[in-house]
Scaffold this active site. Structure first.
Site: not given
Length: 555
Positions: A471-472
């Site tokens: 989940h950058p």
């Protein structure tokens, strides 16, 4: 050099780019060019929900990025795959549909993203969605994106047992964590339609491609945004070995994700001036925040031996896989039609937190996310981790070569609060999994193991075993005018430049409490209205549940 002209150019056909391509071309008034490195998403391993672990490990569909060695993880470098296919991350992700807590978006507003509080975002969540249970004050009933609850937990008793264990541990149950009440335990939702993955490619792009004013080009590597003074004029890119340029009469929109968008800005001379100058890149706009503020979620697999032979570990041989695949091919149902995350939980790790910071994905199997290293016998697990980290990292190009992977450092577990959140997470999880509702199934802890109980032991185990939840985000964040690290204004326009926006998860000021596909789609829906000059959807007035005793009680 081949050139062409359009009203809008979108770089990246992912969760946001497909939405924008649809909405900006819908009226037929504007010509739109959509550029994407990857190709067609009509592949069995993408379409079948249970095959979710394969696409993100295939170079054909994924940018195989890795972080630099992380000091907080004993020098381990973590895998950071990004979508390289139509639909982007929505075509390779776990299909989990989590909007985030309402207060996450109020936090965006408080960080300077005016108009992004929950009540202004909720109408766009609703517009994007068709929820299988029908529309209400929180859920949409006629949007492009199909959402459901998988097999509604019918196929395995462990799903309901996990929810019951959470309630026995003193947490509330919630019928819809995407509605009135996120906090608690209940069914998990997914982006699946009629047993098939519902990516933004399927939901938004495929119908839009019939329009003559939308042009899709694949096999494209973007080199830089073309700037004339402080105005974005177009994009230079390479396609099948040929250099090309496309020009935009109205706007260029970067939707290349939390790694790709800051990378392309920096290649274009937009970013921290000193860093760009060291690489010999002419500075067009000194924006220190480009690539900074990078955030991600971490998770571990908390695994338990199962005393009854009812888990997916008994379905991993080729015979059972063949049966599952055949049933899915014929009927689009059964175990092939789900991501297997059909129950979940959201809890607060300590008193004083107003909304949850820990998320559970329950899986009736004990194996790695990529499908490997399954235990012998039967087991179940929760994917769990704190969702509101303090640690901040960066994305920085290492050369002027657009084919060179950027330096990605998350600085995981770099603050004491982040480490304490993990200690709390492990202990609270162990307590939940030891409740009576799971007693008949609980055959002993596989990992971390009962010996991992003291702070130092938990710290060491987490450093060795934690993985990215993929989940950058937040690396080109929206923010206030006086925030030196704010890259974008509240309309996702790049500060100091004209006709250039960034619309993807990199625009988030702060990471949300949940998976990122749903808020990324909402973001694109809302920005499309801003770009077209449409009257914004009126804000909602939907109540949100917060534990009235949150200041003094953890649950």
């Amino acid at each position: 050099m081949t050139t062409a002209s359009f009203d809008y150019i979108i770089v990246g056909a992912g969760s946001a780019g497909c939405v924008l391509a649809d909405r900006l071309s819908a009226s037929g008034e504007h010509s739109v060019l959509l550029l994407e490195m990857g190709g067609n998403d009509r592949h069995l391993l993408i379409r079948m929900p249970t095959a979710l672990s394969y696409p993100m490990n295939m170079d054909r569909f994924t940018w195989q990025f890795h972080s630099t060695p992380e000091p907080g993880l004993d020098g381990r470098a973590l895998h950071c795959p990004r979508g390289k296919v139509l639909g982007g991350g929505s075509s390779i992700n776990g299909m989990v549909y989590v909007r985030g807590h309402a207060h996450d978006f109020d936090q965006w507003r408080d960080a300077g993203a005016e108009g992004w509080d929950y009540q202004h975002c909720l109408p766009y969540f609703r517009r994007a969605e068709t929820w299988i249970g029908g529309a209400d004050h929180y859920r949409g009933g006629d949007g492009p994106l199909a959402t459901c609850a998988g097999n509604e937990m019918r196929l395995n008793p462990l799903y309901n047992a996990f929810i019951a264990a959470g309630v026995e541990a003193g947490y509330p149950a919630t019928a819809d964590y995407n509605g009135y009440q996120q906090e608690g335990f209940g069914p998990m939702h997914m982006t699946v339609k009629n047993g098939v993955r519902c990516s933004t490619s399927l939901a938004y792009l495929r119908p839009a491609l019939s329009r003559a004013n939308l042009t899709l080009e694949t096999g494209v590597r973007a080199h830089q945004v073309l700037l004339q003074g402080q105005t974005a004029q177009g994009v230079r890119y390479e396609q099948h070995g040929e250099l090309k340029a496309a020009f935009a009469a109205r706007e260029v929109i970067l939707a290349a994700g939390a790694i790709g968008s800051p990378q392309l800005l920096q290649l274009s001379g937009v970013g921290p001036a000193a860093h760009l100058e060291r690489l010999g890149i002419d500075v067009a706009q000194d924006l220190p925040g480009v690539g900074e503020n990078l955030q991600d979620h971490l998770e571990v697999y908390f695994q338990i031996h199962c005393q009854e032979p009812i888990t997916l570990n008994g379905q991993l041989d080729w015979f059972h896989k063949g049966l599952i695949g055949a049933r899915w091919l014929l009927f689009k149902d059964g175990l092939g039609a789900t991501n297997h995350f059909e129950s979940c939980g959201f809890i607060r790790s300590r008193a004083g937190l107003e909304w949850p910071n820990i998320q559970y994905h329950f899986l009736p199997a004990a194996m790695r996310y990529d499908g490997g290293k399954a235990i012998r016998g039967h087991g179940f697990q929760v994917h769990v981790g704190p969702n509101k980290p303090e640690s901040r990292g960066h994305v920085r190009i290492v050369s002027a070569d657009p084919a060179a992977a950027p330096e990605i450092r998350f600085n995981y577990l770099s603050t004491e609060q982040d480490r304490q959140d993990w200690r709390d997470c492990i202990r609270l999880t162990r307590e939940i999994l030891n409740q009576p509702a799971l007693a008949r199934y609980h055959g002993g802890e596989i990992q971390p193991g009962e010996a991992v109980g003291e702070d130092s032991a938990i710290d060491a185990w987490v450093r060795r075993n934690v993985e990215s939840a993929y989940h950058p985000s937040c690396s080109c964040s929206m923010g206030a005018d006086d925030d030196p690290l704010a890259v974008l204004d509240s309309a996702c326009r790049v500060r100091g430049l004209r006709q250039l926006r960034v619309v993807d998860s990199s625009a988030f000021p702060v990471i949300t409490n949940g998976n990122l596909n749903a808020p990324t789609i909402m973001l694109a829906e809302k920005v499309a209205d801003l770009m077209l000059g449409n009257a914004p959807l009126p804000p909602a007035a939907a109540p949100v549940w917060v534990n009235p005793e949150y200041r003094s009680r953890q649950r």
